[in-house]
Scaffold this active site. Structure first.
Site, PDB file in Angstrom:
ATOM      1  N   CYS A 130       0.765  -1.014   0.282  1.00 23.53           N
ATOM      2  CA  CYS A 130      -0.151  -0.063  -0.087  1.00 23.53           C
ATOM      3  C   CYS A 130       0.981   1.716   0.311  1.00 23.53           C
ATOM      4  O   CYS A 130       1.853   2.049   1.190  1.00 23.53           O
ATOM      5  CB  CYS A 130      -1.073   0.143   1.241  1.00 23.53           C
ATOM      6  SG  CYS A 130      -1.782   1.708   1.023  1.00 23.53           S
ATOM      7  N   GLY A 264     -10.019  -4.209 -10.705  1.00 24.56           N
ATOM      8  CA  GLY A 264     -10.132  -3.183  -9.441  1.00 24.56           C
ATOM      9  C   GLY A 264     -10.946  -1.942 -10.489  1.00 24.56           C
ATOM     10  O   GLY A 264     -12.383  -1.979 -10.241  1.00 24.56           O
ATOM     11  N   THR A 265     -10.053  -1.119 -11.005  1.00 27.22           N
ATOM     12  CA  THR A 265     -10.516   0.403 -11.254  1.00 27.22           C
ATOM     13  C   THR A 265     -12.214   0.345 -11.914  1.00 27.22           C
ATOM     14  O   THR A 265     -13.641   0.840 -11.584  1.00 27.22           O
ATOM     15  CB  THR A 265     -10.255   1.334 -11.864  1.00 27.22           C
ATOM     16  OG1 THR A 265      -8.966   1.259 -10.835  1.00 27.22           O
ATOM     17  CG2 THR A 265     -10.355   2.933 -11.557  1.00 27.22           C
TER      18      THR A 265
HETATM   19  C1  SIN Z   1      -3.600  -0.127  -0.954  1.00 29.74           C
HETATM   20  O1  SIN Z   1      -3.784   0.970  -2.244  1.00 29.74           O
HETATM   21  O2  SIN Z   1      -2.895  -1.099  -1.427  1.00 29.74           O
HETATM   22  C2  SIN Z   1      -4.738   0.440  -0.571  1.00 29.74           C
HETATM   23  C3  SIN Z   1      -5.702   1.887  -1.278  1.00 29.74           C
HETATM   24  C4  SIN Z   1      -5.783   2.414   0.165  1.00 29.74           C
HETATM   25  O3  SIN Z   1      -6.529   1.777   1.197  1.00 29.74           O
HETATM   26  O4  SIN Z   1      -5.203   3.428   0.442  1.00 29.74           O
END
Ligand code: SIN
Length: 307
Positions: A130, A264-265
């Site tokens: 993340c 995802g998106t």
């Molecule tokens: C991630 O990118 O792993 C999660 C996104 C986030 O919660 O910032």
């Protein structure tokens, strides 16, 4: 045999179409739109040992062919997830791959032990990538630390372990090799690319946390490149992620070397895309004259340069 079935070492899936963590909530919000059993599996939003409020707003911004997010792993914490979200997820008739993040190996171990004892968990995906929280990529940018956390989680029980890796390194290959050697069943390639949006008139960053993670079609060529490079170098099943929005995108990832993919998106604007892709995949097998989807994986051929 189901022609779309996929085997990622110890993890068996009905088909290669998964929904990516952070883009599908904990599935409840998608109930009206999605035929859950049609999916290869669901990966809910990352859970952490304790609840997290996440980053200050704005947390998302649309970019050219993509979006930046800086959510900061906002979640209600692991215990609440197990008590209230997991039972619903486990009732949906599809594989549930629980995505976890933590700051120490001990925290990863405790969560993995509970998940190994819980009903209805198909696998654990480790978010060691993340970009939006302090320390979020520490495990994922260092091969030794990445291997340690995989070994630790594998020691918790028989659940398959997937490592979700960051592209924000010089090369993903040594990290993928390290987690493969440590016993990971698969790698998810890739999490978001660190990026930034600026409101120049205000002389300010758009996101409350200044930087965010870029996803969506803008990153697909980068993700394909990483999937292909890792597939050439490391013997581990790959789950491809990055801007998939149609069947051709899925096929490109499979041909590059991914055994499965995560959507995802695209879930944000078409939550039904994933189940549509499963139907379209069945048709493509017939068109290509293959009986098993796995026959298409890694079939990219390079031009003969004659030297
Ligand atoms: C991630 O990118 O792993 C999660 C996104 C986030 O919660 O910032």
């Amino acid at each position: 045999m189901n022609p779309l079935s996929v085997k990622l070492r110890r993890l068996s899936l009905n088909n290669p179409i998964l929904v990516a963590s952070g883009t599908f909530g904990y599935a409840r919000e998608m109930t009206a739109y999605v035929d859950f059993p049609a999916l290869g599996g669901i990966i809910p939003k990352t859970v952490t040992p304790a609840p997290r409020a996440g980053n200050p707003p704005p947390r998302t911004v649309e970019t050219a062919s993509g979006m930046l997010n800086s959510i900061g792993l906002d979640n209600d914490g692991f215990d609440q997830f197990v008590a209230e979200k997991l039972p619903y997820l486990a009732s949906l008739g599809t594989a549930v791959i629980v995505n976890i993040a933590a700051k120490t190996n001990d925290e990863f171990l405790r969560m993995a032990q509970v998940l190994n004892a819980a009903e209805g968990v198909a696998a654990v995906e480790l978010n060691i990538s993340c970009p939006n929280v302090s320390g979020g990529v520490d495990f994922g940018t260092n091969p030794e630390l990445a291997a340690d956390v995989v070994r630790t989680v594998c020691s918790a029980g028989p659940l398959p372990v997937i490592a979700k890796l960051t592209p924000n390194v010089t090369s993903v290959i040594p990290i993928a090799q390290a987690v493969a050697d440590a016993g990971a069943d698969a790698v998810s390639l890739i999490n978001t690319f660190q990026g930034m949006a600026i409101d120049w008139k205000k002389r300010q960053p758009v996101l409350g946390n200044v930087l965010g993670g870029l996803s969506g079609p803008a990153i697909k060529p980068l993700a394909l490149r990483i999937v292909w490079q890792v597939a050439q170098a490391v013997d581990i099943p790959i789950i491809g992620i990055g801007g998939i929005q149609c069947l051709d995108d899925v096929m490109e990832f499979l041909v590059a070397g991914a055994s499965a993919v995560q959507i995802g998106t695209a879930n944000f604007y078409n939550p039904q895309l994933s189940s549509q892709l499963v139907t379209e995949l069945t048709d493509v097998l017939q068109q290509e004259g293959v009986s098993q989807i796995s026959e298409l994986v890694g079939t990219l051929t390079l031009p003969d340069r004659g030297n």
